[in-house]
Design an enzyme around this catalytic site. Sequence first.
Site, PDB file in Angstrom:
ATOM      1  N   ASP A 170      36.683  35.020  45.923  1.00  0.00           N
ATOM      2  CA  ASP A 170      36.023  35.051  44.622  1.00  0.00           C
ATOM      3  C   ASP A 170      37.187  34.895  43.656  1.00  0.00           C
ATOM      4  O   ASP A 170      37.954  35.851  43.449  1.00  0.00           O
ATOM      5  CB  ASP A 170      35.301  36.390  44.402  1.00  0.00           C
ATOM      6  CG  ASP A 170      34.560  36.389  43.074  1.00  0.00           C
ATOM      7  OD1 ASP A 170      35.118  35.873  42.087  1.00  0.00           O
ATOM      8  OD2 ASP A 170      33.424  36.891  43.012  1.00  0.00           O
ATOM      9  N   HIS A 171      37.349  33.727  43.089  1.00  0.00           N
ATOM     10  CA  HIS A 171      38.606  33.473  42.380  1.00  0.00           C
ATOM     11  C   HIS A 171      38.779  34.366  41.149  1.00  0.00           C
ATOM     12  O   HIS A 171      39.892  34.567  40.688  1.00  0.00           O
ATOM     13  CB  HIS A 171      38.781  31.983  42.045  1.00  0.00           C
ATOM     14  CG  HIS A 171      37.959  31.492  40.897  1.00  0.00           C
ATOM     15  ND1 HIS A 171      36.637  31.169  41.012  1.00  0.00           N
ATOM     16  CD2 HIS A 171      38.275  31.261  39.596  1.00  0.00           C
ATOM     17  CE1 HIS A 171      36.185  30.766  39.840  1.00  0.00           C
ATOM     18  NE2 HIS A 171      37.152  30.807  38.958  1.00  0.00           N
TER      19      HIS A 171
ATOM     20  N   HIS B  18      31.020  36.557  40.736  1.00  0.00           N
ATOM     21  CA  HIS B  18      32.030  36.965  39.748  1.00  0.00           C
ATOM     22  C   HIS B  18      31.577  38.157  38.902  1.00  0.00           C
ATOM     23  O   HIS B  18      32.299  39.137  38.743  1.00  0.00           O
ATOM     24  CB  HIS B  18      32.370  35.803  38.803  1.00  0.00           C
ATOM     25  CG  HIS B  18      32.652  34.506  39.511  1.00  0.00           C
ATOM     26  ND1 HIS B  18      33.383  34.447  40.669  1.00  0.00           N
ATOM     27  CD2 HIS B  18      32.312  33.213  39.230  1.00  0.00           C
ATOM     28  CE1 HIS B  18      33.484  33.179  41.060  1.00  0.00           C
ATOM     29  NE2 HIS B  18      32.836  32.416  40.211  1.00  0.00           N
TER      30      HIS B  18
HETATM   31  C1  BG6 Z   1      32.822  28.798  39.634  1.00  0.00           C
HETATM   32  C2  BG6 Z   1      31.472  28.246  39.303  1.00  0.00           C
HETATM   33  O1  BG6 Z   1      32.725  29.773  40.619  1.00  0.00           O
HETATM   34  O2  BG6 Z   1      33.416  29.357  38.466  1.00  0.00           O
HETATM   35  C3  BG6 Z   1      31.557  27.217  38.193  1.00  0.00           C
HETATM   36  O3  BG6 Z   1      30.910  27.639  40.457  1.00  0.00           O
HETATM   37  C4  BG6 Z   1      32.278  27.788  36.997  1.00  0.00           C
HETATM   38  O4  BG6 Z   1      30.269  26.767  37.822  1.00  0.00           O
HETATM   39  C5  BG6 Z   1      33.595  28.419  37.407  1.00  0.00           C
HETATM   40  O5  BG6 Z   1      32.504  26.741  36.085  1.00  0.00           O
HETATM   41  C6  BG6 Z   1      34.240  29.147  36.254  1.00  0.00           C
HETATM   42  O6  BG6 Z   1      35.519  29.567  36.612  1.00  0.00           O
HETATM   43  P1  BG6 Z   1      36.658  29.758  35.524  1.00  0.00           P
HETATM   44  O7  BG6 Z   1      37.811  30.316  36.284  1.00  0.00           O
HETATM   45  O8  BG6 Z   1      36.917  28.410  34.924  1.00  0.00           O
HETATM   46  O9  BG6 Z   1      36.117  30.705  34.499  1.00  0.00           O
END
Ligand code: BG6
Length: 492
Positions: free
Chosen positions: A185-186, A248
């Site tokens: 989960d980044h 997230h």
């Molecule tokens: C991803 C989603 O997990 O997170 C995307 O699938 C979204 O739809 C993205 O744009 C957002 O990540 P960040 O790090 O740019 O806020």
Amino acid sequence: MKVVLNLAKKEQKALFVIFGGTGDLAQRKLYPALFDLYKRGYLKKHFAVIGTARRPWSNGYYRDVVRSSIDGMVNSQSQIDEFASHFYYQSHNVNDVDHYETLRVLADKLDQDYGLEGNRLYYLAMSPSFFGTICEHLKSQGLTKTTGYNRVIIEKPFGHDYASAKKLNDEISKYFPEEATFRIDHYLGKEMIQNIMALRFGNSILSAIWNNKMISNIQVTLSESLGVEERGGYYDTAGALRDMVQNHILQIVALLVMDRPDSYCAKDVRKRKVETFKALKIYSPKEVAQNFVRGQYGAGKDMVAYREESMIAPDSMTETFVAGKLEVDNCDMAGVPIYIRTGKRLATKATRIDIVFKKDDDSLFGGQGLADNILTINVEPDTGIDFTLNTKKIGQEFATRQTNIGYRLTKEQVAKVPEAYERLILNALQGNSVNFTHWDELEYSWKFVDAIRNAWDQEDLPVDYFPNYACGTMGPQASDELLAKAGHHWIF
Ligand code: BG6
């Protein structure tokens, strides 16, 4: 809180096998992350990467793709040449058992050539429908029979509901035990998300007030200004609830409201998170209607409506916006509304958390009303923290004014912050799963999300219910009304 992990800088020895090596994620995130690890000395001589996908690329072509994906991050030609020389390409059909034999031979050779000590990290950056098959063949064809570790990193989406997530997990866990499975989960790799625990548990002044006596409400906003871009095919089957809330947002909520873990290790942190997920109130369809709002963007200045985007059905009922009120029934936080909000094509790109504290008695100030005390965690952009206090208005009068105490990371500090993927890949190399999602957490988060999805699926909305917000706004009006009902408002 005892820190039990030794994260001392140390060269990592490992073979990366990237399934989906030609794909967008590999080029945008994984190769730059590996290069950052290389520049910082975590990867040196003893690493190799096998990129696999169906396309018939040569090693030379693959290395050119890797080079161009890190364009702009490189200090010298010799540095990029040396880095790219660790990359090998293997054309691969994930369903063809023979291909795993070819992969094994190459993996064993690279293990010898680079002195990798049998450590292997398999990165599954492709459709989840292949995860089970890949894991099965990695095992059956002997790729995992090495003297070192064998770990698998799984990209989202991990299922589209509880049943499919469970099926996927059952398939993977037949071949890789939970401790060798790293579900990405980044957001958990972001600096300010990792800062939540430091803030909450490293400051007695905050831990003392982090409860329902002092907190009025919590607000989590993950706002995006972009639309669905090239990902319409996936997004139209997912929607904002599955794409952003299930993973997230719920992970952030868990970090915000969980009890203090006994130590900063995966087992103890996960225990607290799972307790929180279990305490999350699962809504009935009636409660979903009262506590959740969905939206879909219409056209805006120079921007098309969601239904006009490529690969989106013209009568799509998929939500590109969700706002909701969550309740967690744990002793400290029971009764504190947790408002969450995410959407595409909103006014700005920002991730922030606002902790709104209860107001003090204003009688000393003649009942003038006091401003909210708010602790804001700015995750991105403008990384930092703000805290608003009431202080005396300058001058003769004894009245208050709102004052902000702000902390921002400097440009130099921001430059040093590891990118989320870099941090998480290093964690996986170190066998540290504290910032990855455990199956138990997924199980409860899916059950929570399924209740909302199912309630929505039962509602028979007319097609013209959407679009209900214009590009460049902060979502439908119902999102503001959700808070207004309880006498609250969005701080951001
Ligand atoms: C991803 C989603 O997990 O997170 C995307 O699938 C979204 O739809 C993205 O744009 C957002 O990540 P960040 O790090 O740019 O806020």
